[in-house]
Design a protein around this motif. Structure first.
Motif, mmCIF file in Angstrom:
data_model
loop_
_atom_site.group_PDB
_atom_site.id
_atom_site.type_symbol
_atom_site.label_atom_id
_atom_site.label_comp_id
_atom_site.label_asym_id
_atom_site.label_seq_id
_atom_site.Cartn_x
_atom_site.Cartn_y
_atom_site.Cartn_z
ATOM 1 N N UNK A 127 50.711 28.923 31.778
ATOM 2 C CA UNK A 127 49.956 28.612 32.996
ATOM 3 C C UNK A 127 48.996 29.758 33.309
ATOM 4 N N UNK A 128 49.457 30.979 33.158
ATOM 5 C CA UNK A 128 48.583 32.131 33.408
ATOM 6 C C UNK A 128 47.410 32.168 32.431
ATOM 7 N N UNK A 129 47.625 31.747 31.204
ATOM 8 C CA UNK A 129 46.540 31.678 30.237
ATOM 9 C C UNK A 129 45.488 30.668 30.649
ATOM 10 N N UNK A 130 45.929 29.518 31.160
ATOM 11 C CA UNK A 130 44.980 28.516 31.637
ATOM 12 C C UNK A 130 44.219 29.033 32.848
ATOM 13 N N UNK A 131 44.919 29.726 33.746
ATOM 14 C CA UNK A 131 44.259 30.275 34.931
ATOM 15 C C UNK A 131 43.246 31.355 34.559
ATOM 16 N N UNK A 132 43.525 32.091 33.511
ATOM 17 C CA UNK A 132 42.590 33.126 33.070
ATOM 18 C C UNK A 132 41.304 32.515 32.529
ATOM 19 N N UNK A 133 41.348 31.270 32.097
ATOM 20 C CA UNK A 133 40.163 30.601 31.572
ATOM 21 C C UNK A 133 39.243 30.117 32.696
ATOM 22 N N UNK A 134 39.800 29.787 33.867
ATOM 23 C CA UNK A 134 38.987 29.211 34.944
ATOM 24 C C UNK A 134 39.137 29.969 36.268
ATOM 25 N N UNK A 135 39.099 31.304 36.272
ATOM 26 C CA UNK A 135 39.322 32.018 37.537
ATOM 27 C C UNK A 135 38.191 31.806 38.545
ATOM 28 N N UNK A 136 37.012 31.427 38.074
ATOM 29 C CA UNK A 136 35.875 31.204 38.954
ATOM 30 C C UNK A 136 35.926 29.848 39.646
#
Length: 98
Positions: free
Chosen positions: A54-63
């Protein structure tokens, strides 16, 4: 209400993820990541487990999203809704079988 970045450790074990910007005009992988997180529209929120994937996915779309720690009661309520939905889906599938 404080906003945690995806790299901040969260003690509760769950994260509340809210989509704050539109996916229109973003890369197809970003749109797919939002879908995988369960975010389909602006303002949508999900309580997700604090795991590496989940953190990896969040790192892709933090904006496009905000991330904050979720309370234990909030996480339990989300899990109950998810379980009820799964049970209803399974019951519907059993009706369709001959």
């Amino acid at each position: 209400m404080s906003t945690a970045t995806p790299t901040d450790p969260v003690a509760g074990g769950h994260l509340r993820v809210t989509q704050v910007r539109s996916a229109i005009g973003t890369k197809p992988k970003h749109r797919g990541t939002l879908r995988a997180l369960g975010l389909r529209r602006l303002g949508a929120s999900r309580v997700l487990p604090d795991r590496a994937d989940v953190r990896g996915m969040l790192a892709r779309v933090p904006h496009l999203v905000t991330v904050e720690p979720a309370g234990a009661d909030e996480a339990a309520a989300a899990e109950q809704r998810r379980d009820a939905s799964r049970q209803a889906h399974r019951a519907a599938e059993r009706k369709d079988l001959p």
